[in-house]
Design a protein around this motif. Structure first.
Motif, mmCIF file in Angstrom:
data_model
loop_
_atom_site.group_PDB
_atom_site.id
_atom_site.type_symbol
_atom_site.label_atom_id
_atom_site.label_comp_id
_atom_site.label_asym_id
_atom_site.label_seq_id
_atom_site.Cartn_x
_atom_site.Cartn_y
_atom_site.Cartn_z
ATOM 1 N N CYS A 84 40.212 -31.093 -51.546
ATOM 2 C CA CYS A 84 39.351 -31.405 -52.717
ATOM 3 C C CYS A 84 38.548 -30.201 -52.447
ATOM 4 N N ILE A 85 37.765 -29.992 -51.264
ATOM 5 C CA ILE A 85 36.629 -28.916 -50.878
ATOM 6 C C ILE A 85 37.394 -27.664 -51.182
ATOM 7 N N GLN A 86 38.695 -27.565 -50.815
ATOM 8 C CA GLN A 86 39.028 -25.934 -50.964
ATOM 9 C C GLN A 86 38.996 -25.779 -52.171
ATOM 10 N N ALA A 87 40.123 -26.836 -53.525
ATOM 11 C CA ALA A 87 40.127 -26.270 -54.587
ATOM 12 C C ALA A 87 38.294 -25.964 -55.539
ATOM 13 N N PHE A 88 37.892 -26.280 -54.913
ATOM 14 C CA PHE A 88 36.604 -26.610 -55.442
ATOM 15 C C PHE A 88 35.893 -25.212 -55.163
ATOM 16 N N THR A 89 36.055 -25.258 -53.970
ATOM 17 C CA THR A 89 35.596 -23.626 -53.000
ATOM 18 C C THR A 89 36.673 -22.440 -54.321
ATOM 19 N N ALA A 90 37.376 -22.818 -54.749
ATOM 20 C CA ALA A 90 38.193 -21.681 -54.475
ATOM 21 C C ALA A 90 38.080 -21.525 -56.319
ATOM 22 N N GLY A 91 38.034 -22.622 -56.529
ATOM 23 C CA GLY A 91 37.414 -22.459 -58.469
ATOM 24 C C GLY A 91 35.843 -22.430 -58.900
ATOM 25 N N THR B 33 27.792 -18.589 -59.168
ATOM 26 C CA THR B 33 26.909 -19.359 -60.439
ATOM 27 C C THR B 33 27.795 -18.661 -62.559
ATOM 28 N N ARG B 34 28.115 -17.694 -61.716
ATOM 29 C CA ARG B 34 29.225 -17.350 -63.199
ATOM 30 C C ARG B 34 31.116 -17.716 -63.064
ATOM 31 N N GLN B 35 31.143 -17.730 -61.946
ATOM 32 C CA GLN B 35 33.002 -18.408 -62.068
ATOM 33 C C GLN B 35 32.772 -20.048 -62.861
ATOM 34 N N TYR B 36 31.379 -20.583 -61.632
ATOM 35 C CA TYR B 36 31.605 -21.936 -62.417
ATOM 36 C C TYR B 36 31.186 -22.341 -63.483
ATOM 37 N N LEU C 297 34.573 -31.823 -60.186
ATOM 38 C CA LEU C 297 35.112 -31.699 -60.715
ATOM 39 C C LEU C 297 35.370 -30.449 -61.669
ATOM 40 N N ILE C 298 33.815 -29.671 -62.097
ATOM 41 C CA ILE C 298 34.082 -28.806 -62.663
ATOM 42 C C ILE C 298 34.982 -27.257 -61.619
ATOM 43 N N GLY C 299 34.649 -27.288 -60.657
ATOM 44 C CA GLY C 299 35.199 -26.566 -59.273
ATOM 45 C C GLY C 299 36.507 -26.460 -59.256
ATOM 46 N N VAL C 300 37.025 -27.379 -59.176
ATOM 47 C CA VAL C 300 38.181 -28.364 -59.195
ATOM 48 C C VAL C 300 38.667 -27.808 -60.580
ATOM 49 N N ALA C 301 37.963 -28.405 -61.594
ATOM 50 C CA ALA C 301 38.843 -27.853 -62.896
ATOM 51 C C ALA C 301 39.075 -26.829 -63.143
ATOM 52 N N GLY C 302 38.180 -25.972 -62.721
ATOM 53 C CA GLY C 302 38.571 -24.266 -62.881
ATOM 54 C C GLY C 302 39.797 -23.557 -61.880
ATOM 55 N N PHE C 303 39.810 -24.455 -60.766
ATOM 56 C CA PHE C 303 41.005 -24.024 -60.477
ATOM 57 C C PHE C 303 42.575 -24.297 -60.762
ATOM 58 N N HIS C 304 42.544 -25.454 -60.795
ATOM 59 C CA HIS C 304 44.168 -26.273 -61.495
ATOM 60 C C HIS C 304 44.049 -24.837 -63.098
ATOM 61 N N PHE D 86 44.556 -28.911 -65.399
ATOM 62 C CA PHE D 86 44.062 -29.641 -64.427
ATOM 63 C C PHE D 86 44.467 -31.255 -65.312
ATOM 64 N N SER D 87 44.118 -32.269 -64.191
ATOM 65 C CA SER D 87 45.192 -33.387 -64.973
ATOM 66 C C SER D 87 43.774 -34.621 -64.844
ATOM 67 N N THR D 88 44.470 -35.945 -64.965
ATOM 68 C CA THR D 88 43.148 -37.460 -64.001
ATOM 69 C C THR D 88 43.983 -37.167 -62.901
ATOM 70 N N ALA D 89 45.193 -36.936 -63.052
ATOM 71 C CA ALA D 89 45.585 -36.507 -61.238
ATOM 72 C C ALA D 89 45.370 -36.619 -60.634
ATOM 73 N N HIS D 90 44.458 -34.898 -60.695
ATOM 74 C CA HIS D 90 43.163 -34.669 -60.509
ATOM 75 C C HIS D 90 42.052 -34.620 -60.219
ATOM 76 N N VAL D 91 41.700 -35.540 -61.843
ATOM 77 C CA VAL D 91 40.470 -36.191 -61.157
ATOM 78 C C VAL D 91 39.837 -37.037 -60.379
ATOM 79 N N VAL D 92 41.632 -38.346 -59.842
ATOM 80 C CA VAL D 92 40.911 -39.260 -59.195
ATOM 81 C C VAL D 92 41.482 -38.535 -57.219
#
Ligand code: SF4
Length: 471
Positions: A296-303, A316-319, A384-391, A395-401
């Protein structure tokens, strides 16, 4: 025929564990807390291979004491040292699991031999003044789906049973001493009166959280305002009755008279992201980093574009882009997800009273409880913002969980998380109205008026800490 609407507690009581189909079993990555009575029952088991394994896996905790705490009532919520615990094996699993990841104690000795934490998880039940409220620990993947993904999550029923006086309620006859001890713990709280105005305040809070005519961040901001005013009334600085104030507040919210003030609130995405990053790293050396949380953290930081050369400004720009193009469109289509997260957290944390605030004569600290709620919400939303940016568009409900569940497992069961997150907000001067606005705001970012510091933000999750947490 009259239809009775289901209540939140009744709905959550229908939760069922999915056993060996679970993708992140609660018997993995955690030491299992064992209450005193279960420990003593384990000592008296007839000889068998399982009894030998239990005996070899059980460790009595040094600071344990034969009290309510030691029954596991608090240990399961991470607030106390358990009486004993089951040591996790080298593969991070409970050694009492079968090859099919089912519990051998349950299968061979029966449900009555399970410890309090094992028999109740992921249910979190609070009983006060005859009112029983149930929340679920979102660290369980099935519980996270059950709570977050229901577009019609029932609302809590805040009416205490009319046939029983809160102070006279008696628990049902217990089946055995273990259950008796648990019911005694619940009855101790159940017999205490609810704090003054509990039901009126909680109804206002829950109504506000679901009021979709305001964006969610504005509902949260209004909630903070409500909490600060309630504290002022309790301290005698504001000469109002609580019911009178709640009625006026509801009118102000419904007429929209507070909207213009909220539209001028400060927006500072860099400061928001900075706090999210610091909250995310808060338990780094204190809590177990599971492979799912690391993912999850890897997806967030990539996102958010972390990598060599990243600065707070570039992140901040990417976020901001991730928020605008991935997070916001998704949550506009699924507005119930974060509302349900908040409703469950409100019940779980006994908001806006908090565990200490439920005690008789406790001084109300609603603004403080709001800051703790905001820290949890801001952290989950930031991840969730970072992970949504990654996918992106997928980005889906499965990613939210896949974000909320491991994050809940990493943070929410740790006894120090809420205290440390509140201290972090204090230290960052984010605990006041202005700071809360910055943390919560989803509004468009205004042009920067100051130069941001060139801060490298390293990914903090490369080293796996050894500390474990309790269920
Ligand atoms: S985490 Fe939840 S679904 Fe998974 S094994 Fe535990 S209780 Fe069952």
């Amino acid at each position: 025929m009259r239809t009775t609407l289901p209540t939140l507690s009744a709905y959550l009581e229908t939760f069922r564990c999915i056993g060996s189909d679970c993708e992140d079993t609660c018997c993995q990555g955690w030491n299992v807390p064992i209450d005193r009575i279960t420990y003593e029952k384990c000592q008296n088991l007839p000889a068998s291979p399982l009894a030998t394994l239990i005996s070899a896996s059980l460790t009595k905790c040094e600071s344990s004491a034969p009290s309510k705490t030691a029954t596991g009532v608090q240990a399961k919520t991470g607030n106390a040292t358990p009486f004993a615990q089951i040591r996790i094996d080298g593969a991070d699993h409970c050694p009492l699991l079968t090859g099919d990841r089912l519990c051998r104690v349950h299968a061979e000795l029966g449900e009555q031999m399970l410890s309090y934490a094992c028999s109740t998880y992921p249910r979190i039940v609070h009983e006060f003044g005859g009112l029983k409220e149930t929340a679920l620990a979102l660290s369980c993947p099935e519980a996270a789906r059950f709570v977050l993904l229901n577009p019609c999550l029932p609302i809590p029923n805040l009416k205490a049973p009319e046939t029983q006086s809160p102070r006279q309620s008696t628990p049902a006859p217990a089946l055995d001493p273990f259950v008796a001890a648990l019911e005694q713990g619940n009855a101790e709280d159940g017999a205490k009166p609810l704090p003054p105005d509990f039901i009126a305040i909680r109804e206002s809070v829950l109504e506000l959280v679901r009021l979709r005519s305001y964006p969610l961040w504005q509902r949260m901001f209004l909630l903070g305002l409500l909490c600060r005013r309630l504290d002022s009334i309790a301290r005698g600085e504001l000469k109002r009755s609580v019911p009178g104030f709640l009625a006026d507040f509801k009118t102000a919210v419904s007429t929209g008279s507070l909207r213009p003030a909220m539209e001028t609130l400060p927006v500072d995405r860099a400061a928001q992201l900075d706090v999210v990053l610091r909250l995310a790293g808060l338990m780094l050396h204190r809590s177990h980093v599971s492979p799912r949380f690391a993912e999850c953290i890897q997806a967030f930081t990539a996102g958010i574009g972390n990598g060599p050369g990243a600065t707070l400004e570039t992140l901040t720009r990417q976020y901001t882009r991730a928020h605008e193009f991935s997070f916001e469109p998704f949550f506009e289509r699924h507005p119930h997800v974060l509302e349900n997260y908040l409703v469950n957290t409100i019940v779980r944390c006994q908001f806006p009273f908090g565990r200490e605030g439920m005690e008789v004569g406790a001084e109300p600290q609603r603004a403080r409880e709001f800051a703790k709620l905001t820290a949890q919400f801001a952290l989950i939303r930031g991840l969730l913002i970072g992970v949504a940016g990654f996918h992106g568009a997928s980005f889906s409900t499965a990613h939210v969980v896949a974000v909320v569940q491991p994050a809940a497992k990493h943070f929410e069961h740790h006894p120090e998380f809420l205290k440390l997150s509140f201290e972090l907000l204090l230290e960052s001067q984010m605990d006041g109205a202005r700071g809360m606005a910055i943390l919560l705001s989803n509004a468009e970012q205004k042009p920067a008026t100051s130069v941001l510091p060139d801060i490298r933000v390293p990914s903090p999750y490369q080293n796996r800490p050894v500390a474990r947490q309790e269920v």
